[in-house]
Design a protein around this motif. Structure first.
Motif, PDB file in Angstrom:
ATOM      1  N   ALA A 138      34.819  47.791  42.940  1.00  0.00           N
ATOM      2  CA  ALA A 138      35.865  47.930  41.916  1.00  0.00           C
ATOM      3  C   ALA A 138      35.774  46.776  40.906  1.00  0.00           C
ATOM      4  O   ALA A 138      35.860  47.003  39.690  1.00  0.00           O
ATOM      5  N   LEU A 139      35.562  45.564  41.402  1.00  0.00           N
ATOM      6  CA  LEU A 139      35.458  44.399  40.495  1.00  0.00           C
ATOM      7  C   LEU A 139      34.267  44.570  39.546  1.00  0.00           C
ATOM      8  O   LEU A 139      34.375  44.333  38.338  1.00  0.00           O
ATOM      9  N   GLY A 173      34.998  40.865  32.677  1.00  0.00           N
ATOM     10  CA  GLY A 173      36.435  41.002  32.864  1.00  0.00           C
ATOM     11  C   GLY A 173      37.073  41.446  31.565  1.00  0.00           C
ATOM     12  O   GLY A 173      36.638  42.394  30.923  1.00  0.00           O
ATOM     13  N   GLU A 174      38.086  40.693  31.149  1.00  0.00           N
ATOM     14  CA  GLU A 174      38.777  41.076  29.911  1.00  0.00           C
ATOM     15  C   GLU A 174      38.492  40.112  28.761  1.00  0.00           C
ATOM     16  O   GLU A 174      39.238  40.077  27.788  1.00  0.00           O
ATOM     17  N   ASP A 177      37.637  34.593  32.782  1.00  0.00           N
ATOM     18  CA  ASP A 177      36.536  35.554  32.688  1.00  0.00           C
ATOM     19  C   ASP A 177      35.543  35.013  31.652  1.00  0.00           C
ATOM     20  O   ASP A 177      35.951  34.624  30.551  1.00  0.00           O
ATOM     21  N   HIS A 190      34.135  39.266  37.919  1.00  0.00           N
ATOM     22  CA  HIS A 190      34.974  38.547  36.953  1.00  0.00           C
ATOM     23  C   HIS A 190      35.973  37.716  37.740  1.00  0.00           C
ATOM     24  O   HIS A 190      35.894  37.657  38.987  1.00  0.00           O
ATOM     25  N   GLY A 238      32.889  47.381  38.684  1.00  0.00           N
ATOM     26  CA  GLY A 238      33.171  48.520  37.810  1.00  0.00           C
ATOM     27  C   GLY A 238      34.111  48.179  36.662  1.00  0.00           C
ATOM     28  O   GLY A 238      34.171  48.917  35.669  1.00  0.00           O
ATOM     29  N   GLU A 239      34.838  47.083  36.796  1.00  0.00           N
ATOM     30  CA  GLU A 239      35.737  46.674  35.706  1.00  0.00           C
ATOM     31  C   GLU A 239      34.995  45.924  34.603  1.00  0.00           C
ATOM     32  O   GLU A 239      35.587  45.577  33.583  1.00  0.00           O
ATOM     33  N   ASN A 240      33.727  45.630  34.820  1.00  0.00           N
ATOM     34  CA  ASN A 240      32.909  45.013  33.770  1.00  0.00           C
ATOM     35  C   ASN A 240      32.181  46.088  32.974  1.00  0.00           C
ATOM     36  O   ASN A 240      32.135  47.254  33.380  1.00  0.00           O
TER      37      ASN A 240
END
Ligand code: MLT
Length: 271
Positions: free
Chosen positions: A169-170, A57-58, A52, A31, A172-174
């Motif tokens: 980590a990036l 992302g968000e 994003d 993202h 995993g945030e999706n």
């Protein structure tokens, strides 16, 4: 980072700094957080905008298929709402596909085009099938599986543990629905090779010397069509911006320094 409502979607974006505008379009399955080093470095002298894509992302919700045309329409609307009339647009990998879709619909927006670790051609039939299977598997197996599949392809052999952790980590945030939507959208993307021949703005191609997903030879061919140069980031893999953030940002800054002064102020209109 703020949100903006576009149609049925809440888009998450960042808009920092002052000066000529640079719009950064992210890779898959990441993202806009992947641009954090470049946001920091470039916003000292530029206005830097990231977003994003729907479902990643968000930005919510994920569509069934996030076509490059849909994402480019979101990007065009975001820039219009922020009062950006001209920008240098830089896309890395999937971001390059979105950048080309944006050029197709809004060429007047572009002061410059940067294509990094990407390609203009479409998928083969096997490639499209593999994307649809990946989309299904992502939903079943989750983001840990997605990271395991993608990280060896995204990073070069020299990437240190800190970069690997950051990329995991990036990813995993999706969520799986957004990843599946992006894969289906990439599978449906058109052949942009003919479009490359029509690009009229200044351009730059960037590639990591160790990129195996979109190897340097592909970048050389794209640059030949665009009649521009390739900046090779030595030792970096596909995510060249994360493997060598300073050199990557420096290439963009040098490219932008060579562009004409923008014709109009790039600050947003008063709300
Ligand atoms: C990316 O890094 O955005 C992806 O590798 C693009 C792709 O799957 O074609």
């Amino acid at each position: 980072m703020p949100n903006i409502r576009i149609g049925d979607t809440q888009l998450h974006y960042e808009d920092v700094g002052r000066g000529p505008a640079i719009f950064l379009l992210h890779a898959f399955p990441l993202h806009s957080g992947m641009w954090q080093p470049q946001v920091e470095l470039l916003s000292r002298e530029h206005r830097v905008i990231t977003m994003d894509y729907r479902g990643l992302g968000e930005s919510r919700p994920a569509p069934e298929v996030a076509t490059m045309e849909l994402l480019a329409a979101d990007a065009a609307e975001l820039l219009a709402r922020l009062g950006v009339v001209h920008a240098t647009v830089a896309g890395l990998s999937m971001g390059g596909y979105v950048a080309l879709a944006l050029y197709r619909r809004s060429p007047q927006l572009f002061r410059g085009l940067v294509l990094a670790d990407t390609k203009a051609g479409p998928d083969t039939a096997e490639g499209r099938d593999a994307r649809h299977k990946f989309a299904q598997d992502a939903v079943v197996n989750g983001m840990g599986w997605v990271a395991d599949q993608m990280i060896p392809k995204l990073l070069g052999p020299n990437a240190g543990p800190e970069v690997v952790r950051r990329v995991r980590a990036l990813i995993g945030e999706n969520g799986p629905a957004g990843v599946a939507a992006a894969q289906r959208g990439m599978a449906a993307r058109p052949d942009s090779e003919p479009l490359l021949k029509c690009v009229r703005c200044p351009s730059l191609v960037i590639v990591g010397s160790e990129d195996t997903l979109t190897p340097p030879a592909l970048s050389e061919a794209m640059a030949a069509t665009l009649q521009t140069r390739v900046a090779v980031i030595p030792g970096a893999g596909h995510l060249a911006n994360l493997e060598n953030p300073k050199l990557f940002a420096g290439e963009i800054a040098c490219f932008m320094a060579g562009l004409e002064t923008p014709r109009r102020s790039q600050r947003p209109p008063p709300q």
